[in-house]
Design a protein around this motif. Structure first.
Motif, PDB file in Angstrom:
ATOM      1  N   VAL A   1      -6.783  36.705  25.845  1.00  0.00           N
ATOM      2  CA  VAL A   1      -6.605  35.784  26.965  1.00  0.00           C
ATOM      3  C   VAL A   1      -6.316  36.621  28.199  1.00  0.00           C
ATOM      4  O   VAL A   1      -5.234  37.182  28.329  1.00  0.00           O
ATOM      5  CB  VAL A   1      -5.466  34.786  26.686  1.00  0.00           C
ATOM      6  CG1 VAL A   1      -5.299  33.854  27.875  1.00  0.00           C
ATOM      7  CG2 VAL A   1      -5.743  33.999  25.424  1.00  0.00           C
ATOM      8  N   THR A   2      -7.258  36.704  29.092  1.00  0.00           N
ATOM      9  CA  THR A   2      -7.101  37.537  30.276  1.00  0.00           C
ATOM     10  C   THR A   2      -6.366  36.778  31.370  1.00  0.00           C
ATOM     11  O   THR A   2      -6.231  35.548  31.331  1.00  0.00           O
ATOM     12  CB  THR A   2      -8.472  37.987  30.790  1.00  0.00           C
ATOM     13  OG1 THR A   2      -9.212  36.826  31.221  1.00  0.00           O
ATOM     14  CG2 THR A   2      -9.255  38.712  29.694  1.00  0.00           C
ATOM     15  N   GLN A   3      -5.900  37.522  32.364  1.00  0.00           N
ATOM     16  CA  GLN A   3      -5.220  36.901  33.501  1.00  0.00           C
ATOM     17  C   GLN A   3      -6.174  35.971  34.248  1.00  0.00           C
ATOM     18  O   GLN A   3      -5.766  34.919  34.740  1.00  0.00           O
ATOM     19  CB  GLN A   3      -4.680  37.992  34.433  1.00  0.00           C
ATOM     20  CG  GLN A   3      -3.670  38.926  33.790  1.00  0.00           C
ATOM     21  CD  GLN A   3      -2.415  38.196  33.357  1.00  0.00           C
ATOM     22  OE1 GLN A   3      -2.031  37.207  33.967  1.00  0.00           O
ATOM     23  NE2 GLN A   3      -1.775  38.691  32.304  1.00  0.00           N
ATOM     24  N   ALA A   4      -7.445  36.356  34.317  1.00  0.00           N
ATOM     25  CA  ALA A   4      -8.417  35.496  35.005  1.00  0.00           C
ATOM     26  C   ALA A   4      -8.582  34.164  34.281  1.00  0.00           C
ATOM     27  O   ALA A   4      -8.713  33.107  34.909  1.00  0.00           O
ATOM     28  CB  ALA A   4      -9.757  36.220  35.113  1.00  0.00           C
ATOM     29  N   GLN A   5      -8.554  34.219  32.941  1.00  0.00           N
ATOM     30  CA  GLN A   5      -8.659  32.970  32.191  1.00  0.00           C
ATOM     31  C   GLN A   5      -7.447  32.077  32.417  1.00  0.00           C
ATOM     32  O   GLN A   5      -7.579  30.852  32.519  1.00  0.00           O
ATOM     33  CB  GLN A   5      -8.815  33.285  30.702  1.00  0.00           C
ATOM     34  CG  GLN A   5     -10.170  33.873  30.335  1.00  0.00           C
ATOM     35  CD  GLN A   5     -10.244  34.273  28.878  1.00  0.00           C
ATOM     36  OE1 GLN A   5      -9.244  34.670  28.291  1.00  0.00           O
ATOM     37  NE2 GLN A   5     -11.431  34.191  28.291  1.00  0.00           N
ATOM     38  N   LEU A   6      -6.249  32.670  32.483  1.00  0.00           N
ATOM     39  CA  LEU A   6      -5.052  31.883  32.759  1.00  0.00           C
ATOM     40  C   LEU A   6      -5.136  31.247  34.140  1.00  0.00           C
ATOM     41  O   LEU A   6      -4.744  30.087  34.332  1.00  0.00           O
ATOM     42  CB  LEU A   6      -3.805  32.759  32.646  1.00  0.00           C
ATOM     43  CG  LEU A   6      -3.525  33.374  31.265  1.00  0.00           C
ATOM     44  CD1 LEU A   6      -2.278  34.249  31.324  1.00  0.00           C
ATOM     45  CD2 LEU A   6      -3.366  32.296  30.212  1.00  0.00           C
TER      46      LEU A   6
ATOM     47  N   VAL B   1      -5.152  27.076  35.178  1.00  0.00           N
ATOM     48  CA  VAL B   1      -4.331  26.397  36.187  1.00  0.00           C
ATOM     49  C   VAL B   1      -5.212  25.662  37.182  1.00  0.00           C
ATOM     50  O   VAL B   1      -4.940  24.511  37.553  1.00  0.00           O
ATOM     51  CB  VAL B   1      -3.418  27.411  36.896  1.00  0.00           C
ATOM     52  CG1 VAL B   1      -2.612  26.728  37.994  1.00  0.00           C
ATOM     53  CG2 VAL B   1      -2.482  28.072  35.894  1.00  0.00           C
ATOM     54  N   ARG B   2      -6.297  26.302  37.635  1.00  0.00           N
ATOM     55  CA  ARG B   2      -7.188  25.651  38.598  1.00  0.00           C
ATOM     56  C   ARG B   2      -7.823  24.408  37.989  1.00  0.00           C
ATOM     57  O   ARG B   2      -7.944  23.373  38.651  1.00  0.00           O
ATOM     58  CB  ARG B   2      -8.271  26.632  39.046  1.00  0.00           C
ATOM     59  CG  ARG B   2      -7.762  27.821  39.851  1.00  0.00           C
ATOM     60  CD  ARG B   2      -8.926  28.591  40.461  1.00  0.00           C
ATOM     61  NE  ARG B   2      -8.466  29.809  41.098  1.00  0.00           N
ATOM     62  CZ  ARG B   2      -8.482  30.995  40.511  1.00  0.00           C
ATOM     63  NH1 ARG B   2      -8.932  31.127  39.253  1.00  0.00           N
ATOM     64  NH2 ARG B   2      -8.053  32.065  41.162  1.00  0.00           N
ATOM     65  N   GLN B   3      -8.230  24.505  36.725  1.00  0.00           N
ATOM     66  CA  GLN B   3      -8.849  23.357  36.067  1.00  0.00           C
ATOM     67  C   GLN B   3      -7.857  22.207  35.906  1.00  0.00           C
ATOM     68  O   GLN B   3      -8.223  21.045  36.054  1.00  0.00           O
ATOM     69  CB  GLN B   3      -9.397  23.785  34.702  1.00  0.00           C
ATOM     70  CG  GLN B   3     -10.176  22.694  33.975  1.00  0.00           C
ATOM     71  CD  GLN B   3     -10.754  23.185  32.669  1.00  0.00           C
ATOM     72  OE1 GLN B   3     -10.559  24.341  32.293  1.00  0.00           O
ATOM     73  NE2 GLN B   3     -11.467  22.316  31.972  1.00  0.00           N
ATOM     74  N   TRP B   4      -6.616  22.536  35.621  1.00  0.00           N
ATOM     75  CA  TRP B   4      -5.582  21.503  35.481  1.00  0.00           C
ATOM     76  C   TRP B   4      -5.332  20.805  36.812  1.00  0.00           C
ATOM     77  O   TRP B   4      -5.208  19.584  36.872  1.00  0.00           O
ATOM     78  CB  TRP B   4      -4.302  22.142  34.949  1.00  0.00           C
ATOM     79  CG  TRP B   4      -3.204  21.172  34.655  1.00  0.00           C
ATOM     80  CD1 TRP B   4      -3.215  20.183  33.720  1.00  0.00           C
ATOM     81  CD2 TRP B   4      -1.928  21.102  35.294  1.00  0.00           C
ATOM     82  NE1 TRP B   4      -2.026  19.497  33.725  1.00  0.00           N
ATOM     83  CE2 TRP B   4      -1.213  20.051  34.682  1.00  0.00           C
ATOM     84  CE3 TRP B   4      -1.323  21.833  36.304  1.00  0.00           C
ATOM     85  CZ2 TRP B   4       0.083  19.710  35.070  1.00  0.00           C
ATOM     86  CZ3 TRP B   4      -0.027  21.494  36.679  1.00  0.00           C
ATOM     87  CH2 TRP B   4       0.659  20.443  36.081  1.00  0.00           C
TER      88      TRP B   4
END
Length: 662
Positions: free
Chosen positions: A364-369, A373-376
């Motif tokens: 799980v990369t920082q970009a995925q995290l 958040v953006r998707q939420w």
């Protein structure tokens, strides 16, 4: 120091010790459950005849005192005679009781009343043989009872127990026959005199009816919950249940059950056979470890999923670790290698990097995290939970742990709840960037205050529910009955729904509380061509036969709703949640008075929000539903028309129904 041993039990001159307690009353005994014997001096469990759902298991047993052998024997004889009214010893003694025995729920408290009388007599210095008491002694016993309790009915029950004892003196050891000190006066009249009340009239109804101003709002509120609110409540329940399921990338436990040797060997074979898996080896010399040496600790955790860190460690009792190392070295010889540079300064003796659980490491990369958040936040209905109070100066600040739970799902029980919250750590560049996303949403008005002081944590977080059913309010407007709901509020609505079903079914079937709570799954049947519900009759019938009660379609719908609410494999009226590890089992049944009061109070609390009419405060109990329906069908004007509207086809079958006999 050992306690004083209990006195030796006394033998009975009328009943044998090996006689079964439930044998001469037409009882339907359950298989594989032992039947207590008369000689059991401590207690008699009544599980062998089945515990009704509306009774606690602790109330469904007879417990006898151990300090006085004579009283112990007398109370056992008293209960045994009432439980077996057709016993040959009773008939031989010219004691003729009703062929249908009294219920355990009646005999047990009656026995307790006799025990209190005996104890009071000992304190007053009266003879142990109650048959030698003078009439004045009995009158004093009643006066003493009246001074200890409130209510003429309680005194009347006390006196009825004494009269039962008088009737059974021929089979009770140590009690002589005696005359009735109150002659033919009724127990109700004697109880009323004990409180200087007027004697009850024969025209006075013991069970009052529910007032119309309470009856109709009560039924309308129950039906609204069953017919209108239930689909929404079940949909929200499924939503919160899905949120409680751990995500696939949730951290795994590092304290799970250790694997067995055979399982470990299988895990190693599977791991090495998986394409892409490579053995981690040191890239450079590190302390006492040469470059190219496998990182045994890290590999152990990779193979076992974090459950073991020493599957390759040498032991004096097994050669398995050596065999596993040989397999790994063979894989290295085939080129299955991944060089790793060990960290520096991580503590003395460090020889391998720490194992990182799936979902939190390189997978799980920082970009995925950031994308999570953006998707939420991309959903316009998303609201960021913020502190509602100014504790520690945090009013209006996002609740980081709760937001993380809403985005990435719940953390497993063995994982500290702050682990996900660190993804918003403002001290680090990546965490601060994600935190700013949430704070910008809060500044834009997309926030909801949550009071964590109630001790509910994430359960207090409200979620929007734009798809809720619409209701007509008193002012003629239409609006959703709920605009948002939290997990804590959902628990309240689930309880309200169960209580609504109990109220509705009890009111419209004329079933007793015990019969309602004995309803099981698939209870709606067809009886003589009309819908009916099948249940067991427990009152005044030890065989507990299955009977049918004709119903209307709304009652069938209410039972269908309850089947979705109940988790129990058989019964419908049960606790809202299944038993947990600390509570290995949960008996069926609910407290009817609690359900009724909870529903009435709940309606009056949320009536202004849910568009329901308030219910005038009044005393409502399950047995009052039967009386109210009987009066509606028999005393109101145009009662025949009302009966036809209320019970429809059931009215056509009334001549064949057992309720006609009443």
């Amino acid at each position: 120091m050992r306690g004083r041993p209990a006195p030796a039990p006394l033998p009975s001159t009328t009943f044998r010790d090996d006689e079964k307690v439930f044998s001469h009353g037409g009882y339907q005994l359950l298989d594989a459950i032992a039947v207590p014997r008369f000689g059991d001096t401590r207690y008699w469990p009544a599980d062998c005849i089945g515990c009704p759902a509306n009774r606690k298991p602790s109330d469904w047993r007879f417990v006898f005192p151990q300090d006085d052998p004579l009283i112990n024997l007398q109370l056992r004889e008293y209960c045994f005679a009432l439980l077996n009214p057709s016993h040959r010893v009773l008939r031989k003694s010219l004691i003729f009781l009703s062929a249908v025995p009294l219920s355990v729920a009646t005999i047990n408290p009656s026995m307790m009343e006799i025990r209190k009388v005996m104890h009071w007599g000992r304190e007053q210095g009266l003879p142990a043989d109650l048959g030698l008491w003078d009439p004045e002694d009995w009158h004093e016993a009643i006066a003493h009872k009246a001074s200890q309790v409130e209510g003429a009915k309680t005194v009347a029950f006390h006196l009825t127990a004494i009269r039962r004892l008088r009737q059974l003196t021929a089979v009770i050891t140590g009690i002589s026959a005696f005359d009735d000190p109150w002659d033919d006066e009724t127990a109700e009249a004697i109880g009323a005199k004990a409180y200087d009340e007027d004697s009850p009239s024969r025209d006075t109804l013991a069970t009052p009816a529910i007032p119309p101003q309470t009856w109709w709002p009560l039924l309308r509120g129950a039906w609204t919950y069953i017919h209108t609110f239930a689909p929404d409540i079940f949909r929200w329940r499924d939503h919160f249940a899905q949120q409680m399921e751990p995500r696939p990338d949730a951290p795994r436990s590092t304290s799970a059950r250790p694997t067995r040797a055979e399982e470990t060997d299988t895990l190693l074979e599977e791991w090495l056979s998986t394409p892409g898996n490579a053995v981690p080896v040191h890239e450079a010399d590190y302390q006492n470890t040469n470059a190219g040496t496998p990182m045994w600790t890290a590999l152990s955790k990779m193979v076992t999923g974090g459950r073991s860190m020493n599957i390759f460690g040498a032991t004096n009792t097994s050669s398995r670790p050596e065999q596993r190392r040989a397999i790994v070295l063979a894989a290295i010889g085939e080129g299955r290698v991944a060089t790793v540079k060990a960290g520096v300064g991580r503590g003395r003796g460090f020889t391998a990097p720490s194992y990182i659980a799936p979902g939190t490491g390189p997978g799980v990369t920082q970009a995925q995290l950031d994308d999570d958040v953006r998707q939420w936040l991309a959903d316009p209905s998303t609201l960021v939970p913020v502190h509602a109070t100014d504790d520690h100066g945090k009013a209006g600040e996002p609740i980081w742990a709760m937001a993380a739970r809403m985005i990435w799902g719940p953390t497993p029980p063995e994982t500290h709840r702050k682990r996900y919250a660190k993804r918003f750590d403002l001290r680090h560049r990546t965490g601060a960037a994600r935190g700013r996303m949430l704070m910008e949403a809060v500044a834009a008005g997309r926030a909801v205050p949550v009071d964590l002081g109630v001790g509910m944590g994430w359960r207090a977080y409200p979620l929007p529910c734009p798809d809720a059913a619409r209701i007509q309010r008193e002012d003629g407007t239409s609006a959703p009955w709920r605009t948002q709901i939290s997990a804590a509020e959902l628990a309240f609505e689930l309880h309200m729904l169960r209580a609504a079903v109990y109220v509705f079914v009890s009111a419209l079937t004329l079933m007793r509380d015990s019969e309602v709570q004995e309803i099981q799954r698939d209870a709606v049947r067809t009886y003589f061509g009309s819908p009916a519900v099948v249940s067991r009759k427990t009152k005044m019938d030890p065989a507990r036969p299955e009977l049918y009660w004709w119903i209307i379609e709304p009652v069938a719908e209410a039972l269908a709703v309850l089947e979705q609410l109940s988790w129990h494999p058989t019964h419908l009226f049960v606790a809202l949640a299944p038993p947990t590890g600390k509570q290995p089992h949960s008996e069926p049944g609910v407290h009817s008075e609690v359900e009724i009061d909870f529903f009435i109070n709940g309606i009056n609390t949320i009536a202004h929000r849910h568009g329901l009419a308030k219910i005038p405060p009044s005393h409502v109990r399950s047995h009052m539903f039967r009386k109210t329906m009987a009066q509606l069908a028999g005393r109101e004007p145009d009662s025949e028309i009302a009966l036809g509207l209320q019970l429809k086809h059931a009215a056509r079958r009334a001549v064949a129904n057992r309720i006609t006999q009443a």
